[in-house]
Design a protein around this motif. Structure first.
Motif, mmCIF file in Angstrom:
data_model
loop_
_atom_site.group_PDB
_atom_site.id
_atom_site.type_symbol
_atom_site.label_atom_id
_atom_site.label_comp_id
_atom_site.label_asym_id
_atom_site.label_seq_id
_atom_site.Cartn_x
_atom_site.Cartn_y
_atom_site.Cartn_z
ATOM 1 N N PRO A 72 0.344 0.143 -0.206
ATOM 2 C CA PRO A 72 0.598 -0.991 0.680
ATOM 3 C C PRO A 72 2.074 -1.365 0.707
ATOM 4 C CG PRO A 72 -0.368 -1.749 -1.361
ATOM 5 C CD PRO A 72 -0.362 -0.254 -1.413
ATOM 6 N N GLN A 98 -0.150 -0.947 -7.018
ATOM 7 C CA GLN A 98 -0.750 -1.915 -6.100
ATOM 8 C C GLN A 98 -1.847 -1.252 -5.269
ATOM 9 O OE1 GLN A 98 0.254 -5.291 -5.903
ATOM 10 N NE2 GLN A 98 -1.629 -5.486 -4.747
ATOM 11 N N SER A 156 -4.913 -0.642 -7.497
ATOM 12 C CA SER A 156 -5.610 -1.895 -7.804
ATOM 13 C C SER A 156 -6.316 -2.454 -6.571
ATOM 14 C CB SER A 156 -4.646 -2.919 -8.383
ATOM 15 O OG SER A 156 -3.701 -3.303 -7.414
ATOM 16 N N ASN A 157 -5.740 -2.294 -5.389
ATOM 17 C CA ASN A 157 -6.409 -2.757 -4.173
ATOM 18 C C ASN A 157 -7.662 -1.945 -3.884
ATOM 19 O OD1 ASN A 157 -4.381 -4.617 -3.793
ATOM 20 N ND2 ASN A 157 -3.416 -3.531 -2.098
ATOM 21 N N ASN A 158 -7.591 -0.640 -4.067
ATOM 22 C CA ASN A 158 -8.709 0.224 -3.719
ATOM 23 C C ASN A 158 -9.889 0.055 -4.672
ATOM 24 O OD1 ASN A 158 -9.723 2.274 -1.939
ATOM 25 N ND2 ASN A 158 -9.557 3.688 -3.657
ATOM 26 N N ALA A 204 -10.336 -2.632 -6.821
ATOM 27 C CA ALA A 204 -10.520 -4.045 -7.155
ATOM 28 C C ALA A 204 -10.182 -4.319 -8.626
ATOM 29 C CB ALA A 204 -11.940 -4.513 -6.829
ATOM 30 N N VAL A 258 -3.758 -5.835 -10.741
ATOM 31 C CA VAL A 258 -2.554 -5.006 -10.636
ATOM 32 C C VAL A 258 -1.715 -5.077 -11.905
ATOM 33 C CG1 VAL A 258 -1.102 -6.737 -9.513
ATOM 34 C CG2 VAL A 258 -0.669 -4.333 -9.101
#
Length: 111
Positions: A43, A54, A57-59, A61, A64
């Motif tokens: 991102p 990041q 951690s976004n993918n 959940a 981060v």
């Protein structure tokens, strides 16, 4: 759709609550809900260096901060495995595409 007993494997009627052969109770629970796995992307918002931590951690959940701490620990105590993994992810993971402002359409240049 054919329905089979999970205990003995005999064929059953769809509306049956118990198996006629072994007497086992049938549990017709709703099928599990699976979420669609999205592509890993780096991102543009919230990144520190290249956005690898990041994006992971976004993918998945994850927090981060913990991903970054684990990356640093692997880099220091893992014989450089964290650095190698970070560079591999940096090369493999595509960057998030730029978002156009709302109401704007892309018009390719005339050739």
């Amino acid at each position: 759709m054919a329905v089979f007993c999970k205990n003995c494997g005999n064929s059953m009627n769809e509306g049956a609550r118990f198996c006629s052969a072994c007497g086992a109770q049938m549990n017709f629970a709703a099928p599990p809900v699976y979420t669609a796995q999205t592509r890993l992307i780096r991102p543009r918002a919230g990144r520190m260096v290249a956005g690898v931590c990041q994006g992971l951690s976004n993918n998945y959940a994850w927090d981060v901060t913990w991903v970054r701490v684990i990356t640093v620990l692997l880099s220091i105590f893992g014989g450089g495995a964290g650095i190698v993994a970070y560079v591999v992810f940096w090369v493999v993971m595509p960057e998030e595409p730029l978002a156009l402002p709302s109401g704007t359409t892309y018009v390719p240049p005339a050739s």
